[in-house]
Enzyme design. Structure first.
Site, PDB file in Angstrom:
ATOM      1  N   ARG A 235      46.912  66.877  64.643  1.00  0.00           N
ATOM      2  CA  ARG A 235      47.237  65.495  64.301  1.00  0.00           C
ATOM      3  C   ARG A 235      46.345  64.614  65.182  1.00  0.00           C
ATOM      4  O   ARG A 235      45.971  65.003  66.284  1.00  0.00           O
ATOM      5  CB  ARG A 235      48.707  65.190  64.585  1.00  0.00           C
ATOM      6  CG  ARG A 235      49.692  66.091  63.832  1.00  0.00           C
ATOM      7  CD  ARG A 235      51.124  65.780  64.250  1.00  0.00           C
ATOM      8  NE  ARG A 235      52.106  66.595  63.531  1.00  0.00           N
ATOM      9  CZ  ARG A 235      52.616  67.745  63.971  1.00  0.00           C
ATOM     10  NH1 ARG A 235      52.226  68.216  65.155  1.00  0.00           N
ATOM     11  NH2 ARG A 235      53.486  68.416  63.256  1.00  0.00           N
ATOM     12  N   LYS A 260      54.542  66.525  68.100  1.00  0.00           N
ATOM     13  CA  LYS A 260      55.675  66.017  67.342  1.00  0.00           C
ATOM     14  C   LYS A 260      56.925  66.844  67.649  1.00  0.00           C
ATOM     15  O   LYS A 260      56.876  68.065  67.667  1.00  0.00           O
ATOM     16  CB  LYS A 260      55.358  66.079  65.842  1.00  0.00           C
ATOM     17  CG  LYS A 260      56.362  65.351  64.965  1.00  0.00           C
ATOM     18  CD  LYS A 260      55.873  65.338  63.527  1.00  0.00           C
ATOM     19  CE  LYS A 260      56.849  64.595  62.629  1.00  0.00           C
ATOM     20  NZ  LYS A 260      56.386  64.569  61.224  1.00  0.00           N
ATOM     21  N   ARG A 327      43.638  67.861  58.608  1.00  0.00           N
ATOM     22  CA  ARG A 327      44.656  68.844  59.004  1.00  0.00           C
ATOM     23  C   ARG A 327      45.184  69.589  57.779  1.00  0.00           C
ATOM     24  O   ARG A 327      45.315  70.815  57.791  1.00  0.00           O
ATOM     25  CB  ARG A 327      45.789  68.114  59.737  1.00  0.00           C
ATOM     26  CG  ARG A 327      47.008  68.961  60.086  1.00  0.00           C
ATOM     27  CD  ARG A 327      47.979  68.102  60.886  1.00  0.00           C
ATOM     28  NE  ARG A 327      49.349  68.582  60.870  1.00  0.00           N
ATOM     29  CZ  ARG A 327      49.867  69.425  61.755  1.00  0.00           C
ATOM     30  NH1 ARG A 327      49.108  69.924  62.716  1.00  0.00           N
ATOM     31  NH2 ARG A 327      51.137  69.783  61.692  1.00  0.00           N
TER      32      ARG A 327
END
Length: 379
Positions: A235, A260, A327
């Site tokens: 990310r 995350k 990604r």
């Protein structure tokens, strides 16, 4: 002192579509805004403005949220027709008023989230959602809110402005968590239902398109950043937080920290990526972060998006592509090369295999082996 509410508006100025940034005069905010690249003041419009662009607007939104300013961008959304029929809604404009008692409750809630180790992004998102919700409900007190009030907020604000499922879900999550900490409320948080999620497939680039994008990114620093996003499936936030010590060149592994969900993970780094990183580090000699801005500190996501935009233009790729598309493309290409889904889940840092399963729907590995009867037609 309460920070001013910033309103995003779209307008036409000298034949160009622009984004207006309106707020009650505040010297601190004014000086902060002037530092954002590309923003200008118009005496005619009596407003700060910049050319209207989705990426720039998102960048400005994050720039302002970094200082905990609240942004009302509801006017940028337009009502849409669904299934050929127009939804009948009472569109409500939210004011700026909110009681001091409610602000105190929200601040206390944010402190509670902090000691529970929620991420800064989650804390800021939930805070902004609650500020919006209670401004909508003003002058009702926190403990008088009912389920009907939430339905009205969903209908007259979220649905009326055609906000996304994600936006609505974030609002419900914030309200549910907030009211779990309220002992004198009429509301039962567990009774609040989240919106039904639609399944949207991610956009994916072909391998040759990725090669073209990276090959046409001339600047070494920019090429290294975009390459890292694709090569390791990162990310953008994960890539920008990387430090030189997070990369073990001998073992060819990268330590992705506090990703995350506040999770760490190790990601393998391809040999060619190691070679590119060595060349980049030797040329730029970054200090604290692997990728740094011109004046030091973490490189900005806004700048990274502009880099990708320029490379897409050079490559002649007109499809909708974001940094996150790199990604998605990484995961899809791994799957098409025969990598087990369980390994892909681990590499991407997904909590659930259901999240990783979405790449089976965009991979062409099995679909292109299907014999189509049209191929036998003589036309």
């Amino acid at each position: 002192m309460q920070k001013p509410v910033i309103v995003f508006l779209k307008a036409n100025h000298k034949g160009q579509e622009v984004l207006l940034v309106n707020f009650k005069y505040n010297l601190e905010l004014k000086e902060y805004l002037k530092k954002f690249e590309g923003i200008r003041w118009s005496t005619e419009l009596r407003s700060f403005y910049l050319p209207f662009d989705k990426e720039v607007t998102n960048g400005l939104f994050k720039y302002l949220r970094a200082k905990n300013y609240f942004i009302d961008y509801s006017s940028l959304r337009t009502n849409k027709k669904s299934m050929g029929m127009e939804r009948s809604v009472n569109k409500v404009t939210i004011g700026t008023e909110i009681s001091l008692d409610t602000l105190s409750e929200i601040n206390e809630f944010k402190r509670w989230m902090g000691q529970k180790r929620y991420s800064k992004n989650t804390m800021n998102t939930y805070e902004s959602m609650l500020l919006l919700f209670f401004r909508f409900q003003h002058p009702k007190a926190v403990n008088t809110i009912t389920e009907k009030d939430i339905i009205r907020f969903n209908t007259d604000y979220i649905m009326a402005n055609s906000f996304s499922y994600t936006y609505q879900n974030q609002a419900i999550n914030a309200i549910k968590l907030f009211y779990r900490n309220q002992t004198s409320s009429q509301l039962i948080p567990d009774d609040l239902e989240r919106p039904k999620k639609s399944r949207k497939l991610p956009d994916v680039l072909a391998l040759e398109e990725v090669k073209s994008i990276l090959g046409l990114t001339a600047n070494l620093k920019h090429r290294t950043l975009l390459s890292l996003l694709y090569a390791c499936g990162l990310r953008i936030g994960e890539a920008l937080k990387l430090k030189i010590g997070d990369i073990d060149k001998e073992r060819r592994f990268m330590h992705v920290r506090s990703a995350k969900g506040a999770k760490d993970r190790y990601v393998p780094v391809p040999e060619r990526m190691i070679a590119l990183l060595n060349k980049y580090i030797e040329s730029y000699a970054p200090g604290h972060f692997l990728f740094e801005g011109q004046n030091g500190g973490m490189y900005s996501a806004v700048s990274a998006r502009q880099v990708l935009k320029r490379s897409l233009h050079k490559a002649g790729i007109r499809k909708s592509v974001t940094l996150h598309t790199l990604r998605h493309s990484h995961a899809t290409h791994l799957l098409e090369n025969g990598t087990d889904l369980r390994f892909i889940q681990e590499l991407l840092g997904h909590n659930s295999p259901k999240t990783t399963m979405i790449y089976t729907h965009v991979s062409t590995t099995s679909l292109d082996k299907i014999k189509n009867p049209f191929d036998d037609f003589d036309i």
